[in-house]
Design a protein around this motif. Structure first.
Motif: not given
Lengths: 598, 598
Positions: A50-57, A115-130
């Motif tokens: 919520a604090e670090v990732v979500a603001p970049t969405n 889930e939480m990382m993707t809610s924060a920023n789906m585009a960003f979360a794709l990197c760790p997912l892959l």
């Protein structure tokens, strides 16, 4: 834009009372991951997201990833800093093996982090997912040197990973790929070819990227049987672990996509690139499915995660926005949440999110049982259930992701269509989830073609029988559960009818089974969702939290009475067969039947 | 990007055999608009839209409308040229009164022109659509001087029109608007205020823009009762018809929207702008509904039109794209149209488009009856039917527009998510149709709140009885129509059950009726669609065109067996009332019930 609120209470309740997490924590290897520890961990993780990732969405969406004139790829402002903090905090390593520096937590916990990382920023979360998909392939098929050389820094997140499957002529049909891998005397291979749709194929968030690339060796059999998997690092890795020369893989261009603008989707060119065979020649498809199966559940989770963020925003808007006067209200204006139709949009979102979360976490819990249960029979059964639930999670999750983000946008009225509001981004971002990692049509084909027939249908019949056990629990829970029980019974009957038709028909007419596969999969999604919501409603009173118990009852009843009946509405389509689907030729489909008046 | 193919054959068949156009052409005033003439006209018009307008669609989306530093608004490259050709050809004037230079054709024909223009370029087509709304307001409420001064050049299209309703605090609740109109000694008014979401509020396609603006005069009653409508030209018009000085209306900014990028959506500032009262003080809401009612059917048509274009593209792609081998196929690769699940996506689109087109044209034909039937009773009844069908057309049309464009995108797989493919644009463009001209929730409220109760429910019951007459026709048409008849009967029963519940419940609990209004409206959409598809299937054999007859039978049967059963699936939601919708408080909706583990 409101702050993202990690749904910790919902997740904690789901873990303890719906998907039986305490049993998972009792499995050998997960002793350190007891419920209290896990809830504390996801609280901290949620705070981070919520604090670090979500603001970049939103800024990431409007800025987008860009290819520089020198061919390198830049992620949007703030991504690199957020990613470095993510690596430092170690969130990516939580569910990975301790042997390579991971936390050794269950997959279930890893999925919650996703889930939480993707809610924060789906585009960003794709990197760790892959990266996670690549790690799993290496864990299963890497040799000792490969594991030692690559895994620790991939587990930490210092290095990221990719999956290189698609080529222009080879999308759903992976077997059509033509990238060549020619053996060199030193045991490595020289890869040449072009790959498309490579998520985070290049970027500036990590110093190294480990590509897993499907390719053909000389003389390999045609089709899927002749595909091998290669590890191709962006930079060669010296024996001391330091990075050596740049490898022959380059980004030709980035795609302009409808959404996930922050995630670079690359066209990669491999030119005499050095690759290392994974597992052995012609094992590519098997390795791909290791990466895919894990990713499919994660993609279903994307549907939930983005819809959760969109829901939170629409709920806040419905409370703030004042417009007109609701029936029975006094004063100047009512918040639009007081209008029944807006309530319907909110309740539909809320109940669907709960159903999806229970379903995803249940699937993940069976993944954990399939790996860590000491009883081989239990592992095998868990693996069967994962096989059934994963295509449902992927398709139903991503389909509902589209539908729910669209509802969230609709709650905003005209403001929802304005990009600055942020509601449109969720709909644009999540739209891809129904397509990648195997289109939802492929998932449905997998369900009816591969999963239904397991043990002559006994596997799926046993799952249905398990679901039916909820009936007795509902009967014992009190009269307010009656309509839930009745409606579930009716809809399970329809699902069973469709299932028996599929099992019967599949033996003689596989095309007829495929014809109904998509509506049939949705019937499964609706019924498993209703089942788990009912389970939650039955379990909730024991918490002693009456607000929670009331809430779970309402969600289960709303779903059972007002959403679940879609299931019988799909029965006709599920069992109609191919006749009408193939009755029209191309001219008739195009409406070019000669008009009468000539 | 494939060429847009105007669906002339489909439209011609619908006119002659489904919506009874020959009867419309027999009405006084429409004698010159016989079917042959109309079909020839729409062929030419379709050719124009395909050749001149359609090529501006994708470039218009990527370029977008822009506000220049001097405050003027530029449309994308090619719009101005296409618009000038449109005016020169006179397509906008076809359905407008001959007295002001129009062609005097039925509204039905005007709607067909709108369909094709919207398929060609939805953003572009919005300018004539808004102009038409302004023209209708002037026709009904303008005085002789206003009509003479403005109408001829608005009918020709040389001047365009806008509707200025929305203000930041006044969206669905128009009554909350605050723009002031102060009378001047010369009889004009000075308007001051800000309007948002003004489509084509400024642009470079025409020399003059005629704004219709809702505002309050001093001392006007609060709410909707105190709203007046003013004509505010961009340039004052001299008595000789030439353009005079620039009026005090300016574009503050353009919105960044999810779609329809080519259409400038303006924030307009009125500063002491000269306006002329339309009709009389405090008639604003009545005038707004004249503009709105016509526009609502047109917005429903947008759903169909954009989905038609998207369908054509997905059908072409499904025939071209080769991938994998279908069951029973031989050779290297099958076109994906050979896969049953792709066929399902195509048939769903094709049958839904046919159902929507029949529904829209039927509604339009009743508009024509309501204006031109010499029998006052027939006019009154036609007006009632328009009242019922219009909210259904608007909501069901735009909802299906979203769903069908999403299916068309899905057919493209990964390519569908790439903007250059063009499939994503259709989804982004059409998403607004469920929101503007009254959100779909407002339409549903209109249906249950205003239209159901007409003549104590007799109006709607009579329409249902008319729909039921199809049963006898189906019974006489042959055994291949049996399942259509049975399924329609079952679903009409559900619709009737919901209708009687609504009529009964509305008397005591209006909120309960509103609670079910959206699923109830969709039941209507499904049933009217099924009814008209069946009517088409029954009528088609008489054409002697067997390919057409087969096609209509398949579409009607596919819809009846595989789409229409959604209707019973919605019954529960339609008649559930408010209980569960209002059972959760804000904390429970937010999932903030205290978690157990603390």
């Amino acid at each position: 834009m409101i702050r993202y609120q990690p749904p910790i209470a919902d997740i904690a309740f789901a873990l303890e009372h719906v998907v039986g997490y305490p049993e998972i924590a009792n499995l050998p290897g997960f002793e350190h991951a007891d419920l209290d520890t896990v809830v504390e961990l996801i609280e901290q993780c949620g705070e981070f997201m919520a604090e670090v990732v979500a603001p970049t969405n939103q800024s990431g969406d409007s800025e987008g990833a860009r290819r520089q004139p020198d061919g390198s790829v830049m992620t949007p402002t703030g991504f690199t800093e957020a990613y470095h903090q993510y690596v430092e905090a170690g969130w990516g390593s939580v569910p990975l093996p301790e042997e390579f520096g991971g936390g050794g937590f269950p997959r279930t916990v890893g999925l919650i982090i996703q889930e939480m990382m993707t809610s924060a920023n789906m585009a960003f979360a794709l990197c760790p997912l892959l990266t996670q998909g690549a790690i799993e392939a290496l864990l299963h098929y890497g040799d000792e040197d490969q594991k030692k050389r690559y895994l620790p820094r991939m587990v930490s997140g210092e290095w990221t990973g990719t999956m290189n499957l698609t080529e222009p002529q080879a999308g759903s049909d992976v077997g059509a790929l033509t990238t060549r891998a020619v053996p060199r005397p030193d045991g490595s291979y020289a890869l040449t070819g072009q790959k498309i749709f490579i998520t985070f194929g290049d970027h500036d968030m990590a110093e190294q990227i480990v590509h897993l690339v499907l390719a053909r060796t000389p003389g390999a059999p045609a089709g899927t049987k002749g595909i091998s998997c290669f590890l191709v690092p962006k930079f060669l890795v010296n024996d001391d672990g330091s990075l050596g020369e740049r490898n022959g893989v380059h980004t030709l261009s980035l795609e302009h996509k409808m959404g996930i603008h922050g995630a670079p989707t690359c066209v990669l060119s491999y030119e005499d690139a050095t690759g290392y065979l994974l597992g052995g020649e012609n094992l590519g498809m098997r390795i791909m499915f290791v990466m895919m199966n894990s990713a499919r559940l994660s993609v279903g989770m994307q549907g939930l995660a983005v819809a959760e963020r969109a829901y939170q925003q629409s709920l806040a808007y419905a409370q703030e926005r004042r417009q007109g006067l609701a029936i029975g209200a006094t004063g100047v204006d009512s918040a639009i949440i007081e209008f029944p139709d807006v309530r319907r949009m909110l309740l539909t979102q809320r109940s669907s999110l709960a159903a999806l979360r229970y379903l995803m976490l249940l699937d993940a819990s069976y993944v954990d049982r399939s790996t860590n249960d000491p009883d081989p029979a239990a592992r095998a059964r868990a693996n069967e259930i994962v096989g059934i639930l994963t295509p449902i999670c992927k398709s139903f999750g991503s389909d509902l992701g589209n539908e729910l983000t669209s509802l969230a946008l609709q709650v905003h009225g005209g403001m929802g269509y304005i990009e600055e509001t942020g509601a449109a981004q969720h709909l644009r971002d999540v739209r891809i989830a129904a397509i990648y990692e195997g289109t939802n049509g492929i998932q449905a084909a997998d369900l009816v073609g591969r999963k239904l027939g397991v043990r002559g249908g006994a596997s799926v019949r046993e799952l249905l029988a398990t679901m039916r056990e909820i009936s007795a629990e509902l009967a014992g829970a009190g009269p307010e559960f009656d309509t839930i029980r009745e409606e579930l019974g009716r809809q399970f009957d329809a699902l069973e009818q469709a299932t028996e038709w599929m099992l019967r028909t599949g033996q003689t007419d596989p095309n007829a089974v495929l014809a109904g596969s998509t509506p049939y999969l949705r019937m499964w999604g609706l019924c498993t969702g209703g089942w788990l919501l009912a389970r939650a409603a039955v379990a909730a009173p024991a918490t002693g939290d009456t607000a929670l118990a009331d809430s779970q009852l309402v969600l289960a009843r709303f779903w059972a009475e007002q959403v679940l009946p879609q299931c019988t509405g799909l029965l006709g389509a599920a069992i109609a067969g191919t006749r009408d689907l193939f009755a029209l030729d191309a001219h008739q489909l195009a409406g070019q039947a000669s008009p009468v008046r000539r």
